[in-house]
Design a protein around this motif. Sequence first.
Motif, PDB file in Angstrom:
ATOM      1  N   UNK A   6      -4.528 -13.384 -16.936  1.00 32.53           N
ATOM      2  CA  UNK A   6      -3.898 -14.183 -17.985  1.00 32.53           C
ATOM      3  C   UNK A   6      -3.855 -13.475 -19.327  1.00 32.53           C
ATOM      4  N   UNK A   7      -4.718 -12.488 -19.529  1.00 39.36           N
ATOM      5  CA  UNK A   7      -4.757 -11.752 -20.791  1.00 39.36           C
ATOM      6  C   UNK A   7      -3.957 -10.459 -20.751  1.00 39.36           C
ATOM      7  N   UNK A   8      -3.294 -10.197 -19.614  1.00 38.88           N
ATOM      8  CA  UNK A   8      -2.466  -9.008 -19.509  1.00 38.88           C
ATOM      9  C   UNK A   8      -3.166  -7.781 -18.968  1.00 38.88           C
ATOM     10  N   UNK A   9      -4.426  -7.919 -18.553  1.00 38.08           N
ATOM     11  CA  UNK A   9      -5.141  -6.797 -17.934  1.00 38.08           C
ATOM     12  C   UNK A   9      -4.719  -6.677 -16.478  1.00 38.08           C
ATOM     13  N   UNK A  10      -4.486  -5.460 -16.019  1.00 40.55           N
ATOM     14  CA  UNK A  10      -4.168  -5.289 -14.602  1.00 40.55           C
ATOM     15  C   UNK A  10      -5.406  -5.572 -13.760  1.00 40.55           C
ATOM     16  N   UNK A  11      -5.179  -6.188 -12.606  1.00 39.84           N
ATOM     17  CA  UNK A  11      -6.299  -6.481 -11.715  1.00 39.84           C
ATOM     18  C   UNK A  11      -6.809  -5.238 -10.993  1.00 39.84           C
ATOM     19  N   UNK A  12      -5.878  -4.375 -10.582  1.00 39.08           N
ATOM     20  CA  UNK A  12      -6.221  -3.310  -9.654  1.00 39.08           C
ATOM     21  C   UNK A  12      -6.013  -1.937 -10.260  1.00 39.08           C
ATOM     22  N   UNK A  13      -6.819  -0.988  -9.812  1.00 41.16           N
ATOM     23  CA  UNK A  13      -6.599   0.413 -10.120  1.00 41.16           C
ATOM     24  C   UNK A  13      -5.515   0.954  -9.177  1.00 41.16           C
ATOM     25  N   UNK A  14      -4.897   2.075  -9.500  1.00 39.54           N
ATOM     26  CA  UNK A  14      -3.861   2.640  -8.627  1.00 39.54           C
ATOM     27  C   UNK A  14      -4.363   2.843  -7.199  1.00 39.54           C
ATOM     28  N   UNK A  15      -3.473   2.635  -6.271  1.00 34.65           N
ATOM     29  CA  UNK A  15      -3.745   2.722  -4.842  1.00 34.65           C
ATOM     30  C   UNK A  15      -3.977   4.177  -4.429  1.00 34.65           C
ATOM     31  N   UNK A  16      -4.906   4.418  -3.514  1.00 37.98           N
ATOM     32  CA  UNK A  16      -5.187   5.770  -3.027  1.00 37.98           C
ATOM     33  C   UNK A  16      -4.970   5.854  -1.516  1.00 37.98           C
ATOM     34  N   UNK A  17      -4.908   7.075  -1.008  1.00 40.30           N
ATOM     35  CA  UNK A  17      -4.776   7.260   0.439  1.00 40.30           C
ATOM     36  C   UNK A  17      -5.993   6.710   1.173  1.00 40.30           C
ATOM     37  N   UNK A  18      -7.164   6.824   0.572  1.00 36.80           N
ATOM     38  CA  UNK A  18      -8.373   6.273   1.196  1.00 36.80           C
ATOM     39  C   UNK A  18      -8.279   4.756   1.297  1.00 36.80           C
ATOM     40  N   UNK A  19      -7.702   4.114   0.275  1.00 34.93           N
ATOM     41  CA  UNK A  19      -7.503   2.665   0.325  1.00 34.93           C
ATOM     42  C   UNK A  19      -6.596   2.297   1.489  1.00 34.93           C
ATOM     43  N   UNK A  20      -5.520   3.038   1.637  1.00 35.31           N
ATOM     44  CA  UNK A  20      -4.566   2.770   2.709  1.00 35.31           C
ATOM     45  C   UNK A  20      -5.234   2.896   4.065  1.00 35.31           C
ATOM     46  N   UNK A  21      -6.026   3.951   4.253  1.00 36.32           N
ATOM     47  CA  UNK A  21      -6.720   4.126   5.529  1.00 36.32           C
ATOM     48  C   UNK A  21      -7.678   2.965   5.786  1.00 36.32           C
TER      49      UNK A  21
END
Length: 304
Positions: free
Chosen positions: A225-240
Amino acid sequence: MSFNDDAQLDSGRIRDSRGRGRGGKIAAGGGGIIVVLLAALLGVNPDMLTQLGLGGDPGIEQGANENGPAGITECQTGADANARTDCRILATTQSLDSFWLSYLPQYDVQVQQPGVEVFDGQVSTECGTATSAVGPFYCPADQVAYFDTGFFADLSTNYGSDGGALAEEYVVAHEYGHHIQNTIGTLAASQQGAKGATSGSVRVELQADCFAGMWAAHAANTKDAEGNTFMEPFTEADLRSALSAASAVGDDRIQEAATGRVNPEGWTHGSSAQRQSWFLQGYATGDINQCDTLSARDLDKPGG
């Protein structure tokens, strides 16, 4: 996928019934205890849909219950989500809210936030009383997704997921996907046809995987609600990590582990390869029009 430490969480967004031993309503339409085999993980029990019909009471907002439990007050920021599973469920839910509530209006579809509840042992729902053995599930009658946080350890220990954060987030996104299906009308396909590799149930589960991939494609842009992004950029390790979770709950993998053989005629959720492929379809396209599993001729080849 890590959360932004500064993201602000709404501790009241999900409800926490762990350790409360609360009662609750029995399933509408005279249903009793939900009986679901572990092989039916991560989905909607088609038998429940047959008994209850689809669509919850429009007066139910965010899983509200006048005697219901409180939120998770310990979860305040993205840093908490990086440290705790229950806070991760909350943060993922809020990210999903941010994505779906802004995405679907372009198709003139308005979405109410689903309820989300964490529990342990057992929980009473409008679909009946469920135990932890059911695994995560969505109840269309009360429009609530239910999660026993202990399941995520089982997903790694007993089913072969790598235990990464996005494996857990994938599970939450998949169940939220069932709520989107309930909203747009595709969840009803779970009732069509018997079990099997091309059944309505399999098609609905694979579409929910595709919807989870859509969220993953857009997750780094979701904001509090304050405009902060929830997530950090996606990585290949995240995808795996997400793919390991999708693979772990494939019908073929669970059948082989349980019986030593694979029987596609008994499938309700799709194979490991199919679940991975449809998640990747959603992730690669970010487009709901590319998640049409209901009319797909070949479920092994998304987009083909």
